[in-house]
Design a protein around this motif. Structure first.
Motif, PDB file in Angstrom:
ATOM      1  N   TYR A 204      -3.334  -1.269  12.067  1.00 44.86           N
ATOM      2  CA  TYR A 204      -1.944  -1.024  11.715  1.00 44.86           C
ATOM      3  C   TYR A 204      -1.402   0.157  12.497  1.00 44.86           C
ATOM      4  CZ  TYR A 204      -4.862   1.588   8.414  1.00 44.86           C
ATOM      5  OH  TYR A 204      -5.847   2.355   7.854  1.00 44.86           O
TER       6      TYR A 204
ATOM      7  N   PRO B  74      -2.821   3.693   5.323  1.00 46.84           N
ATOM      8  CA  PRO B  74      -1.555   3.606   6.061  1.00 46.84           C
ATOM      9  C   PRO B  74      -0.486   4.581   5.579  1.00 46.84           C
ATOM     10  CG  PRO B  74      -2.347   1.417   5.503  1.00 46.84           C
ATOM     11  CD  PRO B  74      -3.243   2.376   4.801  1.00 46.84           C
ATOM     12  N   VAL B  75      -0.398   4.782   4.255  1.00 46.75           N
ATOM     13  CA  VAL B  75       0.623   5.679   3.713  1.00 46.75           C
ATOM     14  C   VAL B  75       0.307   7.133   4.078  1.00 46.75           C
ATOM     15  CG1 VAL B  75       1.835   6.427   1.633  1.00 46.75           C
ATOM     16  CG2 VAL B  75       1.035   4.059   1.821  1.00 46.75           C
TER      17      VAL B  75
ATOM     18  N   ALA C 117       1.062   7.695   7.745  1.00 44.09           N
ATOM     19  CA  ALA C 117       2.508   7.838   7.975  1.00 44.09           C
ATOM     20  C   ALA C 117       2.967   9.232   7.590  1.00 44.09           C
ATOM     21  CB  ALA C 117       3.271   6.774   7.179  1.00 44.09           C
TER      22      ALA C 117
ATOM     23  N   SER D 163       0.511   2.915  11.804  1.00 36.87           N
ATOM     24  CA  SER D 163       0.520   4.337  11.430  1.00 36.87           C
ATOM     25  C   SER D 163      -0.775   5.046  11.815  1.00 36.87           C
ATOM     26  CB  SER D 163       0.803   4.510   9.934  1.00 36.87           C
ATOM     27  OG  SER D 163      -0.209   3.909   9.145  1.00 36.87           O
TER      28      SER D 163
ATOM     29  N   GLN E 281       6.722   3.544   4.568  1.00 35.64           N
ATOM     30  CA  GLN E 281       5.422   2.891   4.753  1.00 35.64           C
ATOM     31  C   GLN E 281       5.052   2.034   3.545  1.00 35.64           C
ATOM     32  OE1 GLN E 281       3.315   2.854   7.558  1.00 35.64           O
ATOM     33  NE2 GLN E 281       2.411   1.244   6.296  1.00 35.64           N
TER      34      GLN E 281
ATOM     35  N   HIS F 139       6.116  -1.460   3.537  1.00 37.03           N
ATOM     36  CA  HIS F 139       5.537  -2.378   4.513  1.00 37.03           C
ATOM     37  C   HIS F 139       4.050  -2.651   4.301  1.00 37.03           C
ATOM     38  CE1 HIS F 139       9.235  -0.979   6.531  1.00 37.03           C
ATOM     39  NE2 HIS F 139       9.215  -2.163   7.104  1.00 37.03           N
TER      40      HIS F 139
END
Length: 438
Positions: free
Chosen positions: A82, A308-309, A312, A84, A68, A71
């Motif tokens: 997004y 996002p991280v 994920a 995730s 992740q 990206h």
């Protein structure tokens, strides 16, 4: 190499945060262990305070994080969208009890509680909230108004500003002799609410009832199922929303995805965090789409929530649970650990009650002669465990309950090791007491 003693003396970190037990300098973690700066290995039976339920740095979670980061690192949801965060919402929808299927993502447990309170008040147009004595819901001001596991947390809380009421939490150990705990506590909470509604607040002004299905910081207290079911019934009777704080009980800790499933009670709103992303900061306020749609656009928002991280990592966490059968492992080893600890208790007067559900286990430490709660003795035992390479943590109003909350990836061998060392530490403590008396 960093001089840790000097760093502590410099006072760079606020003591309220940095002076906690065991304040152990470590350089890395792996699986079930922390590795100290001197390469000492410590079996971690805290899982980062019930957060790293898949163990430290699980390879699948680490791989998802690295992918992740290559990206997208940050995305203020709403400004952009997004994959995730959408994938996580879909995965969560499959493991949460219906109709909990709509999510507001934040960063921490206390944010999830704040969101739950805000949503409940917004939807019902009512001001008051009822919580339970011994509950811990966070340290921001709204969450703190509900928290009563220790009075010191509530110092300087604005007078008249919390708009909350507290009722007793069911404690099976306090059931009168000869009474059925299920019937007794079900009747008890009915009377508690009756007194509250007759003398302090009209039920038509109560937006929500909030509770931990199992007390966490308050001492790992497991209530009777009928008590929770009666609370659900009372909330339905008066059109009050029921909020479950599953920040610590969620993600397999009690032997099911959520404690709501184990007790057969579905709340209207759920706050989740801790084990959701295997150590990365992430939380969610969860409700039905019907409730969430009553929150007007922009009335609640976040910059970092649903990172996002972290999302994920959470997706990978759920996958690991399913692939490695961690729910079943938790149920089996939880029952095994309780049996072992009950046997340990039989030989050690310093151990009071042993209670728990899944791998959420509390071991009460008492004065051997009086049976009174013994926070000082508990700290002595924790220190001895640390010297032997095992990390445990405390809870309870007087710091008298050892929290055993290992990663859910633990096996029988390491569980035996941890319980054996705890037994050694308790025996040494009891021997020290005898020596002091002679």
């Amino acid at each position: 190499m960093m001089d840790w003693k000097k760093v502590n003396e410099e006072g760079l970190l606020a003591p309220t945060m940095a002076k906690d037990f065991p304040n152990l300098p470590v350089k890395r973690s792996e699986g079930l262990h922390y590795i100290g700066i001197d390469d000492s290995k410590y079996l971690d039976l805290t899982a980062g305070i019930a957060t790293e339920n898949t163990g430290h740095r699980h390879p699948k979670v680490v791989a998802a994080i690295k992918d992740q980061v290559d990206h997208l690192v940050h995305g203020p949801i709403g400004i952009i969208n997004y994959e995730s965060i959408l994938n996580l919402a879909k995965k969560l929808r499959t493991i949460l009890p219906k109709p909990l299927d709509c999510f507001f993502f934040g960063n921490s447990g206390t944010e999830a509680i704040e969101g739950a309170l805000k949503l409940a008040r917004h939807v019902t147009k009512r001001p008051y909230v009822v919580s339970f004595l011994g509950g811990f819901h966070g340290r921001t001001m709204g969450a703190l108004s509900l928290t009563s596991s220790k009075s010191k947390y509530r110092k300087h809380l604005p007078v008249g500003g919390n708009m909350t009421y507290q009722l007793p939490y069911a404690k099976v150990s306090e059931t009168p002799r000869g009474e059925d705990p299920e019937l007794y506590w079900s009747d008890h909470v009915e009377k508690d609410f009756e007194l509250l509604f007759n003398h302090q607040v009209d039920p038509g002004e109560v937006a929500a009832v909030i509770l931990e299905p199992v007390l966490g910081e308050g001492g790992y207290v497991v209530p009777p199922k009928a008590w929770l079911q009666k609370i659900r019934e009372i909330c339905d009777r008066y059109n009050i929303l029921l909020i479950f704080d599953e920040i610590q009980t969620g993600f397999g800790r009690t032997g099911d995805w959520f404690a709501a499933n184990r007790f057969g009670v579905t709340p209207d709103i759920m706050a989740i965090a801790k084990g959701i992303a295997s150590g990365l900061p992430l939380s969610a306020t969860v409700a039905s789409r019907e409730l969430m749609e009553q929150w007007e656009v922009g009335s609640h928002s976040t910059t970092f929530g649903g990172n996002p991280v972290a999302c994920a990592a959470a997706c990978a966490t759920i996958d690991v649970f399913k692939e490695e059968n961690l729910i079943e492992n938790t149920r089996i080893l939880g029952e095994y650990a309780l049996e072992k600890l009950e046997n340990l208790k039989e030989n050690h007067p310093a151990i009071g009650s042993v209670r728990g559900i899944g791998l959420m286990i509390g071991i009460e430490i008492v004065h051997p002669d009086t049976g009174e709660p013994n926070g000082e003795g508990l700290m002595n035992i924790l220190e001895k465990c640390l010297e032997k390479g095992v990390i445990l943590y405390l809870s309870g109003n007087q710091g008298e309950v050892i929290r055993m909350m290992p990663p859910l990836t633990i096996d029988r061998k390491h569980l035996d090791q941890g319980i054996a060392i705890l037994g050694e530490a308790v025996a040494e403590y009891e021997q020290d007491l005898k020596g002091a008396d002679n």
